[in-house]
Write a protein that holds these residues in place. Structure first.
Motif, PDB file in Angstrom:
ATOM      1  N   SER A 191       6.806 -11.212 -12.596  1.00 23.68           N
ATOM      2  CA  SER A 191       8.176 -10.831 -11.922  1.00 23.68           C
ATOM      3  C   SER A 191       8.613 -12.032 -11.054  1.00 23.68           C
ATOM      4  O   SER A 191       9.829 -12.229 -10.810  1.00 23.68           O
ATOM      5  CB  SER A 191       8.137  -9.690 -11.046  1.00 23.68           C
ATOM      6  N   GLY A 192       7.661 -12.821 -10.690  1.00 24.09           N
ATOM      7  CA  GLY A 192       7.666 -14.117  -9.890  1.00 24.09           C
ATOM      8  C   GLY A 192       7.581 -13.703  -8.499  1.00 24.09           C
ATOM      9  O   GLY A 192       7.459 -14.796  -7.597  1.00 24.09           O
ATOM     10  N   SER A 193       7.235 -12.722  -8.142  1.00 27.28           N
ATOM     11  CA  SER A 193       6.910 -12.177  -6.975  1.00 27.28           C
ATOM     12  C   SER A 193       5.498 -12.992  -6.295  1.00 27.28           C
ATOM     13  O   SER A 193       5.335 -13.647  -5.360  1.00 27.28           O
ATOM     14  CB  SER A 193       6.573 -10.694  -6.547  1.00 27.28           C
ATOM     15  N   CYS A 194       4.410 -12.972  -7.234  1.00 26.08           N
ATOM     16  CA  CYS A 194       3.260 -13.539  -6.784  1.00 26.08           C
ATOM     17  C   CYS A 194       3.309 -15.039  -6.866  1.00 26.08           C
ATOM     18  O   CYS A 194       2.694 -15.867  -6.244  1.00 26.08           O
ATOM     19  CB  CYS A 194       2.041 -13.121  -7.966  1.00 26.08           C
ATOM     20  N   VAL A 249      -3.174  -9.705  -2.940  1.00 28.07           N
ATOM     21  CA  VAL A 249      -2.697  -8.588  -3.807  1.00 28.07           C
ATOM     22  C   VAL A 249      -1.202  -8.258  -3.493  1.00 28.07           C
ATOM     23  O   VAL A 249      -0.986  -7.814  -2.332  1.00 28.07           O
ATOM     24  CB  VAL A 249      -3.598  -7.590  -4.029  1.00 28.07           C
ATOM     25  N   SER A 250      -0.408  -8.432  -4.408  1.00 30.16           N
ATOM     26  CA  SER A 250       0.895  -7.927  -4.411  1.00 30.16           C
ATOM     27  C   SER A 250       0.869  -6.248  -4.862  1.00 30.16           C
ATOM     28  O   SER A 250       0.495  -6.402  -6.026  1.00 30.16           O
ATOM     29  CB  SER A 250       1.961  -8.666  -4.942  1.00 30.16           C
ATOM     30  N   ALA A 251       1.131  -5.419  -4.130  1.00 30.03           N
ATOM     31  CA  ALA A 251       1.131  -4.012  -4.449  1.00 30.03           C
ATOM     32  C   ALA A 251       2.568  -3.349  -4.279  1.00 30.03           C
ATOM     33  O   ALA A 251       3.092  -3.387  -3.089  1.00 30.03           O
ATOM     34  CB  ALA A 251       0.021  -3.388  -4.050  1.00 30.03           C
ATOM     35  N   GLY A 252       2.820  -2.373  -5.279  1.00 33.42           N
ATOM     36  CA  GLY A 252       4.012  -1.449  -5.300  1.00 33.42           C
ATOM     37  C   GLY A 252       3.827  -0.474  -3.992  1.00 33.42           C
ATOM     38  O   GLY A 252       4.648  -0.412  -3.245  1.00 33.42           O
ATOM     39  N   THR A 293      -6.294  -9.379   1.682  1.00 31.96           N
ATOM     40  CA  THR A 293      -4.806  -9.073   1.906  1.00 31.96           C
ATOM     41  C   THR A 293      -3.835  -8.524   0.814  1.00 31.96           C
ATOM     42  O   THR A 293      -3.953  -8.830  -0.181  1.00 31.96           O
ATOM     43  CB  THR A 293      -4.295 -10.260   2.339  1.00 31.96           C
ATOM     44  N   ILE A 294      -3.434  -7.236   1.303  1.00 38.37           N
ATOM     45  CA  ILE A 294      -2.693  -6.384   0.388  1.00 38.37           C
ATOM     46  C   ILE A 294      -1.107  -6.237   1.012  1.00 38.37           C
ATOM     47  O   ILE A 294      -0.988  -5.830   2.225  1.00 38.37           O
ATOM     48  CB  ILE A 294      -3.223  -4.927   0.325  1.00 38.37           C
ATOM     49  N   LEU A 295      -0.394  -7.183   0.360  1.00 35.84           N
ATOM     50  CA  LEU A 295       1.086  -6.836   0.692  1.00 35.84           C
ATOM     51  C   LEU A 295       1.647  -5.755  -0.136  1.00 35.84           C
ATOM     52  O   LEU A 295       2.031  -5.902  -1.322  1.00 35.84           O
ATOM     53  CB  LEU A 295       1.740  -8.306   0.658  1.00 35.84           C
ATOM     54  N   ARG A 296       2.063  -4.656   0.444  1.00 31.06           N
ATOM     55  CA  ARG A 296       2.704  -3.744  -0.243  1.00 31.06           C
ATOM     56  C   ARG A 296       4.139  -4.077  -0.151  1.00 31.06           C
ATOM     57  O   ARG A 296       4.925  -4.372   0.795  1.00 31.06           O
ATOM     58  CB  ARG A 296       2.215  -2.571   0.374  1.00 31.06           C
ATOM     59  N   GLN A 342       8.728 -11.153   5.223  1.00 30.64           N
ATOM     60  CA  GLN A 342       7.371 -10.766   6.122  1.00 30.64           C
ATOM     61  C   GLN A 342       6.219 -10.988   5.114  1.00 30.64           C
ATOM     62  O   GLN A 342       5.242 -11.420   5.532  1.00 30.64           O
ATOM     63  CB  GLN A 342       7.555  -9.159   6.406  1.00 30.64           C
ATOM     64  N   GLN A 343       6.402 -10.563   3.884  1.00 29.81           N
ATOM     65  CA  GLN A 343       5.242 -10.908   2.910  1.00 29.81           C
ATOM     66  C   GLN A 343       5.015 -12.435   2.846  1.00 29.81           C
ATOM     67  O   GLN A 343       4.043 -12.893   2.734  1.00 29.81           O
ATOM     68  CB  GLN A 343       5.348 -10.167   1.753  1.00 29.81           C
TER      69      GLN A 343
END
Length: 151
Positions: free
Chosen positions: A12-15, A92-95, A121-124, A130-131
């Protein structure tokens, strides 16, 4: 001179945004070279040239994203054959959860064996300011640890 390899998988481009933010933070350490690669473009040669690894990936269906898992599958045995032992950090980018991807990734990386430089590190949620700030801080902290010889 130390080298931080940042490997990311992003659909999606987020990571990709998180990896760039981590690289920006790591770049503030003058004696650390930062190399950023997509998971599909990274391999064991990149790991062999690195002093540490930052893996940035998403959690999909309670597991590590496919592209990041493919990277780990491709480097697992070659890294063992080369006796590579690197410190690593995991972002980790997590929903909503992220723990499944963390467990899976840590189990794989311990098998190489790589050593965790920090807790995962989990970024929800959606990736926002902030992330991105958290990713920058993680990149800077990992690079500072390399520069100081902690890792």
């Amino acid at each position: 001179m130390s080298s931080l390899l940042i490997v990311y998988h992003s659909q999606s481009g987020s990571c990709a945004r998180l990896a760039r933010a981590a690289a920006a933070g790591a770049g503030s350490e003058a004696t650390v070279t930062v190399v950023v690669k997509r998971a599909c473009d990274a391999g064991v040669e990149d790991l062999a040239a690195a002093s540490a690894l930052l893996l940035v990936a998403a959690e999909n269906s309670a597991a590590l994203s496919g592209g990041a898992k493919d990277f780990l599958d491709r480097v697992f045995y070659p890294a063992i054959d080369r006796d590579l032992v690197l410190p690593y950090a995991l972002l980790v980018s997590a929903g909503n959860d992220g723990r499944g991807a963390v467990r899976q990734t840590e189990r794989i990386l311990r098998g190489i064996p790589f050593t965790a430089a920090t807790e995962a590190t989990i970024l929800r949620g959606e990736v926002g300011a902030q992330q991105l700030a958290g990713a920058r801080e993680l990149g800077q902290a990992l690079a500072a640890g390399l520069e100081m010889g902690i890792f």
